[in-house]
Design an enzyme around this catalytic site. Structure first.
Site, PDB file in Angstrom:
ATOM      1  N   HIS A   8     -16.632   6.113  20.752  1.00 49.59           N
ATOM      2  CA  HIS A   8     -16.887   5.238  21.888  1.00 49.59           C
ATOM      3  C   HIS A   8     -16.201   5.868  23.091  1.00 49.59           C
ATOM      4  O   HIS A   8     -14.991   6.031  23.106  1.00 49.59           O
ATOM      5  CB  HIS A   8     -16.347   3.834  21.658  1.00 49.59           C
ATOM      6  CG  HIS A   8     -16.654   2.916  22.801  1.00 49.59           C
ATOM      7  ND1 HIS A   8     -17.814   2.185  22.854  1.00 49.59           N
ATOM      8  CD2 HIS A   8     -15.990   2.654  23.946  1.00 49.59           C
ATOM      9  CE1 HIS A   8     -17.839   1.494  23.979  1.00 49.59           C
ATOM     10  NE2 HIS A   8     -16.745   1.770  24.664  1.00 49.59           N
ATOM     11  N   CYS A   9     -16.982   6.242  24.078  1.00 55.04           N
ATOM     12  CA  CYS A   9     -16.446   6.916  25.257  1.00 55.04           C
ATOM     13  C   CYS A   9     -16.110   5.874  26.332  1.00 55.04           C
ATOM     14  O   CYS A   9     -17.000   5.171  26.807  1.00 55.04           O
ATOM     15  CB  CYS A   9     -17.464   7.921  25.797  1.00 55.04           C
ATOM     16  SG  CYS A   9     -16.856   8.833  27.215  1.00 55.04           S
ATOM     17  N   PRO A  10     -14.845   5.776  26.708  1.00 55.39           N
ATOM     18  CA  PRO A  10     -14.486   4.775  27.728  1.00 55.39           C
ATOM     19  C   PRO A  10     -15.004   5.143  29.124  1.00 55.39           C
ATOM     20  O   PRO A  10     -15.140   4.272  29.972  1.00 55.39           O
ATOM     21  CB  PRO A  10     -12.953   4.784  27.704  1.00 55.39           C
ATOM     22  CG  PRO A  10     -12.578   6.106  27.156  1.00 55.39           C
ATOM     23  CD  PRO A  10     -13.679   6.515  26.227  1.00 55.39           C
TER      24      PRO A  10
END
Length: 166
Positions: A131-133
Site C-alpha cells: 500500500h503506497c501512502p
C-alpha cells in the site's frame, strides 16, 4: 474502475499536483537552462520537459485512482483472466482440480493465490505488492505495471529537474 476521488487521498493528490507544477513553474521563471532556451526560441527541451511533467501527473492520477485488483466477491467459480485472450485460454487444458484458496481472516472472502488483505484499504488485493501512502492506493495486479512506469517517468523528471536547478 476508479475509487471515490474525494476520499482520504484527495489532500495527498492535490498537494502532489500543486507541488509538481509549482516546481516546474519555478524552473521556468528563474534564471535556468530551460528559461534561457525558451527565450532564445529553442523550444525542444522546454516542451519535452513540460510533456514529461504532464505525463508524470497523468500517470500519477491513473495509478492512484485505478482499481489495483480488489477482490470484491466470493465468486470461487470464476477465474480471473486479466490479460489472457480467449485463444490463450483455449490453449490451457481444463483441470478438474480446483485451485486451493484460503479465507481472509478480516473480510472472510476466499483469496486466490498471491492475494493479501490490505490493512489500510480494508480490502483483499490480487497479487498485492504494497500500500503506497504517496498514491493513497494499493499496488496490485491491475496497476503494478502502471506504477512502475509512473516511477520511471517521475525519476526521469526529478533527475532532469535537479540537473536544471543545479
Amino acid at each position: 474502475m476508479f475509487k471515490n476521488v474525494f476520499g482520504s487521498g484527495f489532500v495527498v493528490r492535490t498537494a502532489h499536483v500543486i507541488l509538481t507544477w509549482v516546481i516546474t513553474l519555478i524552473l521556468f521563471l528563474h534564471d535556468t537552462e530551460l528559461r534561457k532556451q525558451e527565450e532564445t526560441g529553442q523550444l525542444v527541451q522546454p516542451v519535452l520537459f513540460v510533456l514529461l511533467v504532464l505525463g508524470s501527473v497523468l500517470l500519477y492520477f491513473a495509478v492512484s485512482l485505478m482499481d489495483p485488483g480488489f477482490i470484491l466477491s466470493d465468486d470461487s467459480g470464476l477465474q480471473f483472466t486479466l490479460g489472457v485472450t480467449e485463444e490463450q485460454q483455449d490453449m490451457i487444458p481444463p483441470t478438474t482440480k480446483s485451485l486451493r484458496q484460503r479465507r481472509c481472516g478480516h473480510c472472510l472472502l476466499q483469496q486466490p493465490m498471491r492475494s493479501k488483505h490490505c490493512q489500510t484499504c480494508q480490502h483483499c488485493v490480487r497479487r498485492y505488492d504494497h500500500h503506497c501512502p504517496w498514491i493513497e492506493n494499493c499496488v496490485g495486479e491491475r496497476n503494478h505495471r502502471w506504477f512502475v512506469l509512473y516511477l520511471a517517468v517521475q525519476l526521469l523528471v526529478l533527475l532532469w529537474g535537479l540537473h536544471i536547478a543545479w
